[in-house]
Design a protein around this motif. Structure first.
Motif, mmCIF file in Angstrom:
data_model
loop_
_atom_site.group_PDB
_atom_site.id
_atom_site.type_symbol
_atom_site.label_atom_id
_atom_site.label_comp_id
_atom_site.label_asym_id
_atom_site.label_seq_id
_atom_site.Cartn_x
_atom_site.Cartn_y
_atom_site.Cartn_z
ATOM 1 N N LEU A 65 19.756 -24.700 11.308
ATOM 2 C CA LEU A 65 19.564 -24.149 12.643
ATOM 3 C C LEU A 65 18.565 -24.999 13.402
ATOM 4 N N LEU A 66 18.823 -25.176 14.680
ATOM 5 C CA LEU A 66 17.891 -25.868 15.566
ATOM 6 C C LEU A 66 17.620 -24.958 16.755
ATOM 7 N N PHE A 67 16.343 -24.660 16.965
ATOM 8 C CA PHE A 67 15.921 -23.869 18.118
ATOM 9 C C PHE A 67 15.251 -24.821 19.094
ATOM 10 N N VAL A 68 15.786 -24.929 20.301
ATOM 11 C CA VAL A 68 15.233 -25.806 21.324
ATOM 12 C C VAL A 68 14.673 -24.916 22.429
ATOM 13 N N GLU A 69 13.349 -24.971 22.584
ATOM 14 C CA GLU A 69 12.665 -24.182 23.610
ATOM 15 C C GLU A 69 12.268 -25.119 24.733
ATOM 16 N N ALA A 70 12.580 -24.750 25.969
ATOM 17 C CA ALA A 70 12.303 -25.642 27.094
ATOM 18 C C ALA A 70 11.645 -24.894 28.249
ATOM 19 N N TYR B 189 13.933 -21.444 28.743
ATOM 20 C CA TYR B 189 15.259 -21.579 28.164
ATOM 21 C C TYR B 189 15.195 -21.768 26.652
ATOM 22 N N LEU B 190 16.224 -21.243 25.990
ATOM 23 C CA LEU B 190 16.371 -21.406 24.552
ATOM 24 C C LEU B 190 17.804 -21.828 24.266
ATOM 25 N N ALA B 191 17.940 -22.869 23.469
ATOM 26 C CA ALA B 191 19.260 -23.256 22.971
ATOM 27 C C ALA B 191 19.184 -23.206 21.453
ATOM 28 N N ILE B 192 20.245 -22.717 20.841
ATOM 29 C CA ILE B 192 20.319 -22.640 19.387
ATOM 30 C C ILE B 192 21.558 -23.398 18.959
ATOM 31 N N MET B 193 21.367 -24.286 17.981
ATOM 32 C CA MET B 193 22.492 -25.024 17.413
ATOM 33 C C MET B 193 22.567 -24.663 15.940
ATOM 34 N N ARG B 194 23.782 -24.561 15.439
ATOM 35 C CA ARG B 194 23.982 -24.218 14.033
ATOM 36 C C ARG B 194 25.029 -25.131 13.427
ATOM 37 N N LEU B 195 24.704 -25.635 12.248
ATOM 38 C CA LEU B 195 25.659 -26.415 11.459
ATOM 39 C C LEU B 195 25.846 -25.705 10.130
ATOM 40 N N ASP B 196 27.094 -25.455 9.752
ATOM 41 C CA ASP B 196 27.417 -24.897 8.445
ATOM 42 C C ASP B 196 27.921 -26.012 7.558
ATOM 43 N N GLU B 197 27.282 -26.160 6.385
ATOM 44 C CA GLU B 197 27.644 -27.232 5.451
ATOM 45 C C GLU B 197 27.619 -28.592 6.144
ATOM 46 N N GLY B 198 26.799 -28.733 7.179
ATOM 47 C CA GLY B 198 26.665 -29.998 7.887
ATOM 48 C C GLY B 198 27.853 -30.370 8.749
ATOM 49 N N GLU B 199 28.811 -29.456 8.941
ATOM 50 C CA GLU B 199 30.056 -29.820 9.603
ATOM 51 C C GLU B 199 30.291 -29.172 10.968
ATOM 52 N N ASP B 200 30.452 -27.859 10.977
ATOM 53 C CA ASP B 200 30.889 -27.165 12.187
ATOM 54 C C ASP B 200 29.719 -26.838 13.096
ATOM 55 N N LEU B 201 29.665 -27.478 14.250
ATOM 56 C CA LEU B 201 28.586 -27.265 15.206
ATOM 57 C C LEU B 201 28.915 -26.083 16.107
ATOM 58 N N ARG B 202 27.952 -25.161 16.178
ATOM 59 C CA ARG B 202 28.067 -24.006 17.079
ATOM 60 C C ARG B 202 26.824 -24.002 17.956
ATOM 61 N N LEU C 11 21.692 -11.468 22.627
ATOM 62 C CA LEU C 11 21.781 -11.405 24.087
ATOM 63 C C LEU C 11 20.690 -10.506 24.666
ATOM 64 N N GLN C 12 20.409 -9.412 23.977
ATOM 65 C CA GLN C 12 19.364 -8.492 24.428
ATOM 66 C C GLN C 12 18.000 -9.188 24.436
ATOM 67 N N LEU C 13 17.691 -9.933 23.382
ATOM 68 C CA LEU C 13 16.421 -10.662 23.327
ATOM 69 C C LEU C 13 16.326 -11.696 24.444
ATOM 70 N N CYS C 14 17.400 -12.446 24.655
ATOM 71 C CA CYS C 14 17.393 -13.497 25.678
ATOM 72 C C CYS C 14 17.255 -12.936 27.081
ATOM 73 N N ALA C 15 17.704 -11.712 27.281
ATOM 74 C CA ALA C 15 17.665 -11.121 28.613
ATOM 75 C C ALA C 15 16.413 -10.289 28.866
ATOM 76 N N THR C 16 15.575 -10.121 27.830
ATOM 77 C CA THR C 16 14.387 -9.295 28.001
ATOM 78 C C THR C 16 13.403 -9.996 28.919
ATOM 79 N N ASP C 17 13.156 -9.384 30.047
ATOM 80 C CA ASP C 17 12.251 -9.959 31.042
ATOM 81 C C ASP C 17 10.855 -10.094 30.446
ATOM 82 N N GLY C 18 10.268 -11.275 30.571
ATOM 83 C CA GLY C 18 8.911 -11.501 30.101
ATOM 84 C C GLY C 18 8.807 -12.139 28.724
ATOM 85 N N LEU C 19 9.904 -12.183 27.951
ATOM 86 C CA LEU C 19 9.863 -12.851 26.650
ATOM 87 C C LEU C 19 10.045 -14.351 26.837
ATOM 88 N N LEU C 20 9.139 -15.131 26.271
ATOM 89 C CA LEU C 20 9.258 -16.588 26.307
ATOM 90 C C LEU C 20 10.220 -17.051 25.222
#
Length: 154
Positions: free
Chosen positions: A34-39, A43-56, A121-130
């Protein structure tokens, strides 16, 4: 599942495939990476690789792609919109959802790790959470909170 945490430098990457390569190289034998990119505290972007292959990919807000080079790099190929955020708040103690947030991508990418699309989605939409608050909460939920906290403190 044992977790390890490390920081990745994304400053020189040219596309999302290079980011995926960095993620693969960080822990080549990982079944889940998992990669968490905070900007810009927005903004938050999350990337996930399973077995190093499938990027989500999931992005907390489509505006990230419009407002930064890194956001555009990570989210430009993400076409499928995330599920709708519930704007109703049942519990008076919970902050209201930010109606301007427009999440994109695969909101189910952490579901098998214990974080439903609805909760993400609830966490990402919570006003005031960085983004750092959201990352910390998500990492606690999936069992890597101590590792990420240790990385932040180092």
């Amino acid at each position: 599942m044992g977790w390890s945490a490390s920081e990745l430098d994304l400053s020189g990457v040219a596309d999302v495939d290079e980011v995926a390569d960095l993620l693969r190289d960080a822990e080549p034998d990982a079944s889940v990476s998992l990669l968490f990119v905070e900007a810009v505290d927005a903004y938050l972007a999350i990337m996930r690789l399973d077995e190093g292959e499938d990027l989500r990919i999931f992005g907390s807000d489509s505006a990230f792609a419009e407002e930064s080079r890194l956001g555009k790099l990570l989210l430009s190929d993400v076409e499928s919109p995330a599920l709708e955020i519930d704007e109703e708040v049942d519990d008076e103690d919970k902050p209201a959802a930010d109606p301007t947030v427009d999440p994109v991508g695969d909101a189910d990418l952490l579901a098998d790790l214990g974080v439903s699309a609805h909760k993400l989605l609830q966490l990402c939409a919570t006003d005031g959470l960085l983004p750092s608050d959201i990352t910390a909460e998500l990492c606690q939920m999936i069992g890597c909170g101590d590792e990420v906290e240790e990385l932040r403190e180092s």
